[in-house]
Enzyme design. Sequence first.
Site, PDB file in Angstrom:
ATOM      1  N   HIS A   3       7.572  13.960  -5.905  1.00 33.38           N
ATOM      2  CA  HIS A   3       7.417  14.828  -4.742  1.00 33.38           C
ATOM      3  C   HIS A   3       8.504  14.505  -3.740  1.00 33.38           C
ATOM      4  O   HIS A   3       8.976  13.375  -3.656  1.00 33.38           O
ATOM      5  CB  HIS A   3       6.038  14.665  -4.088  1.00 33.38           C
ATOM      6  CG  HIS A   3       5.710  13.249  -3.707  1.00 33.38           C
ATOM      7  ND1 HIS A   3       5.264  12.314  -4.617  1.00 33.38           N
ATOM      8  CD2 HIS A   3       5.778  12.607  -2.512  1.00 33.38           C
ATOM      9  CE1 HIS A   3       5.066  11.156  -4.000  1.00 33.38           C
ATOM     10  NE2 HIS A   3       5.373  11.310  -2.712  1.00 33.38           N
TER      11      HIS A   3
ATOM     12  N   HIS B  85       9.258  14.805   0.397  1.00 31.91           N
ATOM     13  CA  HIS B  85       8.751  15.098   1.737  1.00 31.91           C
ATOM     14  C   HIS B  85       9.799  15.956   2.453  1.00 31.91           C
ATOM     15  O   HIS B  85      10.990  15.622   2.449  1.00 31.91           O
ATOM     16  CB  HIS B  85       8.576  13.806   2.550  1.00 31.91           C
ATOM     17  CG  HIS B  85       7.600  12.817   1.977  1.00 31.91           C
ATOM     18  ND1 HIS B  85       6.349  12.605   2.524  1.00 31.91           N
ATOM     19  CD2 HIS B  85       7.683  11.980   0.908  1.00 31.91           C
ATOM     20  CE1 HIS B  85       5.714  11.660   1.821  1.00 31.91           C
ATOM     21  NE2 HIS B  85       6.507  11.271   0.842  1.00 31.91           N
TER      22      HIS B  85
HETATM   23  P1  AMP Z   1       4.408   8.869  -0.978  1.00 31.04           P
HETATM   24  O1  AMP Z   1       3.871   7.754  -0.118  1.00 31.04           O
HETATM   25  O2  AMP Z   1       5.868   9.122  -0.827  1.00 31.04           O
HETATM   26  O3  AMP Z   1       3.975   8.691  -2.416  1.00 31.04           O
HETATM   27  O4  AMP Z   1       3.741  10.199  -0.437  1.00 31.04           O
HETATM   28  C1  AMP Z   1       2.452  10.606  -0.753  1.00 31.04           C
HETATM   29  C2  AMP Z   1       1.996  11.482   0.360  1.00 31.04           C
HETATM   30  O5  AMP Z   1       0.868  12.211  -0.078  1.00 31.04           O
HETATM   31  C3  AMP Z   1       1.580  10.742   1.637  1.00 31.04           C
HETATM   32  O6  AMP Z   1       2.415  11.142   2.713  1.00 31.04           O
HETATM   33  C4  AMP Z   1       0.124  11.179   1.836  1.00 31.04           C
HETATM   34  O7  AMP Z   1      -0.183  11.385   3.196  1.00 31.04           O
HETATM   35  C5  AMP Z   1       0.063  12.458   1.051  1.00 31.04           C
HETATM   36  N1  AMP Z   1      -1.248  12.828   0.547  1.00 31.04           N
HETATM   37  C6  AMP Z   1      -2.152  12.026  -0.060  1.00 31.04           C
HETATM   38  N2  AMP Z   1      -3.234  12.740  -0.434  1.00 31.04           N
HETATM   39  C7  AMP Z   1      -2.999  14.016  -0.055  1.00 31.04           C
HETATM   40  C8  AMP Z   1      -3.741  15.239  -0.144  1.00 31.04           C
HETATM   41  N3  AMP Z   1      -4.942  15.284  -0.714  1.00 31.04           N
HETATM   42  N4  AMP Z   1      -3.189  16.370   0.373  1.00 31.04           N
HETATM   43  C9  AMP Z   1      -1.980  16.326   0.965  1.00 31.04           C
HETATM   44  N5  AMP Z   1      -1.223  15.208   1.076  1.00 31.04           N
HETATM   45  C10 AMP Z   1      -1.736  14.081   0.592  1.00 31.04           C
END
Ligand code: AMP
Length: 123
Positions: free
Chosen positions: A109, A111
Amino acid sequence: MDNSTTRRTDPDCLFCKIVAGDIPATVVHEDEATLAFRDLDPQAPTHVLVIPRHHVADVGGLATERPQDAVAVLDTVRAVAEQEGVATSGYRTVFNTGAGAQQSVFHAHVHVLGGRSMTWPPG
Ligand code: AMP
Protein backbone atom coordinates in the site's frame (compact mmCIF):
# COMPACT_ATOMS: atom_id res chain seq x y z
CA MET A 1 6.38 -11.91 -12.95
CA ASP A 2 2.73 -12.91 -12.78
CA ASN A 3 0.75 -11.92 -15.87
CA SER A 4 -2.30 -13.95 -14.91
CA THR A 5 -5.60 -12.29 -14.29
CA THR A 6 -6.12 -14.54 -11.27
CA ARG A 7 -6.18 -12.42 -8.16
CA ARG A 8 -4.38 -13.71 -5.08
CA THR A 9 -6.06 -13.14 -1.73
CA ASP A 10 -4.88 -13.99 1.76
CA PRO A 11 -7.75 -14.89 4.12
CA ASP A 12 -5.79 -13.50 7.06
CA CYS A 13 -4.99 -10.15 5.42
CA LEU A 14 -6.85 -7.05 6.63
CA PHE A 15 -6.62 -5.26 3.28
CA CYS A 16 -7.79 -8.37 1.36
CA LYS A 17 -10.85 -8.30 3.63
CA ILE A 18 -11.42 -4.64 2.67
CA VAL A 19 -11.07 -5.57 -1.03
CA ALA A 20 -13.64 -8.34 -0.50
CA GLY A 21 -16.02 -5.94 1.30
CA ASP A 22 -15.87 -8.00 4.49
CA ILE A 23 -14.47 -5.03 6.46
CA PRO A 24 -15.91 -1.57 5.75
CA ALA A 25 -13.77 1.26 4.44
CA THR A 26 -14.37 4.73 3.06
CA VAL A 27 -13.49 4.05 -0.56
CA VAL A 28 -12.58 7.13 -2.59
CA HIS A 29 -11.51 5.45 -5.84
CA GLU A 30 -11.63 1.99 -7.34
CA ASP A 31 -10.86 0.27 -10.59
CA GLU A 32 -10.15 -3.23 -11.81
CA ALA A 33 -6.66 -3.43 -10.29
CA THR A 34 -6.67 -1.01 -7.35
CA LEU A 35 -8.65 0.34 -4.42
CA ALA A 36 -8.16 3.64 -2.57
CA PHE A 37 -9.69 4.29 0.86
CA ARG A 38 -9.25 6.70 3.76
CA ASP A 39 -6.78 5.73 6.48
CA LEU A 40 -8.51 4.93 9.77
CA ASP A 41 -5.95 7.02 11.68
CA PRO A 42 -5.31 10.03 9.41
CA GLN A 43 -2.00 11.85 9.73
CA ALA A 44 -2.98 14.73 7.44
CA PRO A 45 -6.23 16.30 6.15
CA THR A 46 -5.88 13.98 3.15
CA HIS A 47 -4.66 10.51 4.10
CA VAL A 48 -5.64 7.86 1.59
CA LEU A 49 -4.23 4.36 1.17
CA VAL A 50 -3.88 3.02 -2.37
CA ILE A 51 -3.57 -0.74 -2.69
CA PRO A 52 -3.48 -3.34 -5.43
CA ARG A 53 -6.44 -5.73 -5.23
CA HIS A 54 -4.01 -8.61 -5.74
CA HIS A 55 -2.33 -9.68 -2.50
CA VAL A 56 1.40 -9.06 -2.41
CA ALA A 57 3.25 -8.22 0.80
CA ASP A 58 5.06 -5.03 -0.13
CA VAL A 59 6.16 -2.66 -2.87
CA GLY A 60 9.20 -4.79 -3.75
CA GLY A 61 6.99 -7.79 -4.38
CA LEU A 62 4.59 -5.60 -6.32
CA ALA A 63 7.38 -4.42 -8.63
CA THR A 64 8.76 -7.88 -9.32
CA GLU A 65 5.59 -9.98 -9.30
CA ARG A 66 2.96 -7.59 -10.65
CA PRO A 67 4.53 -4.62 -12.44
CA GLN A 68 1.25 -3.97 -14.23
CA ASP A 69 -0.38 -3.44 -10.81
CA ALA A 70 2.50 -1.18 -9.75
CA VAL A 71 1.71 1.10 -12.68
CA ALA A 72 -2.00 0.95 -11.86
CA VAL A 73 -1.30 1.88 -8.21
CA LEU A 74 0.72 4.92 -9.31
CA ASP A 75 -2.00 6.03 -11.68
CA THR A 76 -4.55 5.73 -8.87
CA VAL A 77 -2.27 7.88 -6.68
CA ARG A 78 -2.36 10.54 -9.39
CA ALA A 79 -6.15 10.31 -9.68
CA VAL A 80 -6.67 10.45 -5.90
CA ALA A 81 -4.38 13.49 -5.56
CA GLU A 82 -6.39 15.32 -8.22
CA GLN A 83 -9.71 14.28 -6.71
CA GLU A 84 -8.61 15.34 -3.21
CA GLY A 85 -7.41 18.72 -4.51
CA VAL A 86 -3.78 18.27 -3.46
CA ALA A 87 -2.19 17.61 -6.86
CA THR A 88 -1.12 21.23 -7.26
CA SER A 89 -0.41 22.15 -3.63
CA GLY A 90 1.70 19.03 -3.17
CA TYR A 91 1.37 15.68 -1.50
CA ARG A 92 3.60 12.97 -0.09
CA THR A 93 3.57 9.28 -1.05
CA VAL A 94 4.97 6.76 1.43
CA PHE A 95 5.54 3.02 1.04
CA ASN A 96 6.54 1.77 4.49
CA THR A 97 8.40 -1.44 3.71
CA GLY A 98 9.30 -3.87 6.47
CA ALA A 99 8.75 -3.76 10.21
CA GLY A 100 11.79 -1.51 10.69
CA ALA A 101 10.08 1.14 8.55
CA GLN A 102 6.82 0.77 10.52
CA GLN A 103 4.96 -1.33 7.96
CA SER A 104 2.12 -2.83 9.97
CA VAL A 105 -0.11 -4.28 7.24
CA PHE A 106 1.70 -6.68 4.93
CA HIS A 107 -0.36 -6.04 1.82
CA ALA A 108 1.38 -3.51 -0.44
CA HIS A 109 0.00 0.00 0.00
CA VAL A 110 1.05 3.57 -0.53
CA HIS A 111 0.01 6.37 1.79
CA VAL A 112 -1.10 9.55 -0.01
CA LEU A 113 -0.78 12.46 2.43
CA GLY A 114 -1.64 16.07 1.74
CA GLY A 115 -3.54 19.16 2.79
CA ARG A 116 -0.86 20.43 5.17
CA SER A 117 2.78 21.41 4.87
CA MET A 118 5.25 18.56 5.30
CA THR A 119 8.63 18.47 6.96
CA TRP A 120 11.79 16.64 5.99
CA PRO A 121 13.42 14.35 7.06
CA PRO A 122 10.49 12.11 7.98
CA GLY A 123 10.54 10.53 11.44
P1 AMP B 1 1.57 0.85 7.45
O1 AMP B 1 1.86 1.15 8.90
O2 AMP B 1 2.41 1.59 6.48
O3 AMP B 1 1.55 -0.65 7.22
O4 AMP B 1 0.11 1.39 7.18
C1 AMP B 1 -1.05 0.72 7.53
C2 AMP B 1 -2.12 1.75 7.69
O5 AMP B 1 -3.37 1.10 7.67
C3 AMP B 1 -2.04 2.56 8.98
O6 AMP B 1 -1.85 3.94 8.67
C4 AMP B 1 -3.41 2.30 9.64
O7 AMP B 1 -3.92 3.45 10.26
C5 AMP B 1 -4.25 1.87 8.47
N1 AMP B 1 -5.37 1.01 8.78
C6 AMP B 1 -5.39 -0.06 9.61
N2 AMP B 1 -6.61 -0.63 9.61
C7 AMP B 1 -7.37 0.09 8.76
C8 AMP B 1 -8.74 0.02 8.33
N3 AMP B 1 -9.56 -0.93 8.77
N4 AMP B 1 -9.19 0.96 7.46
C9 AMP B 1 -8.37 1.93 7.02
N5 AMP B 1 -7.07 2.05 7.38
C10 AMP B 1 -6.60 1.16 8.24
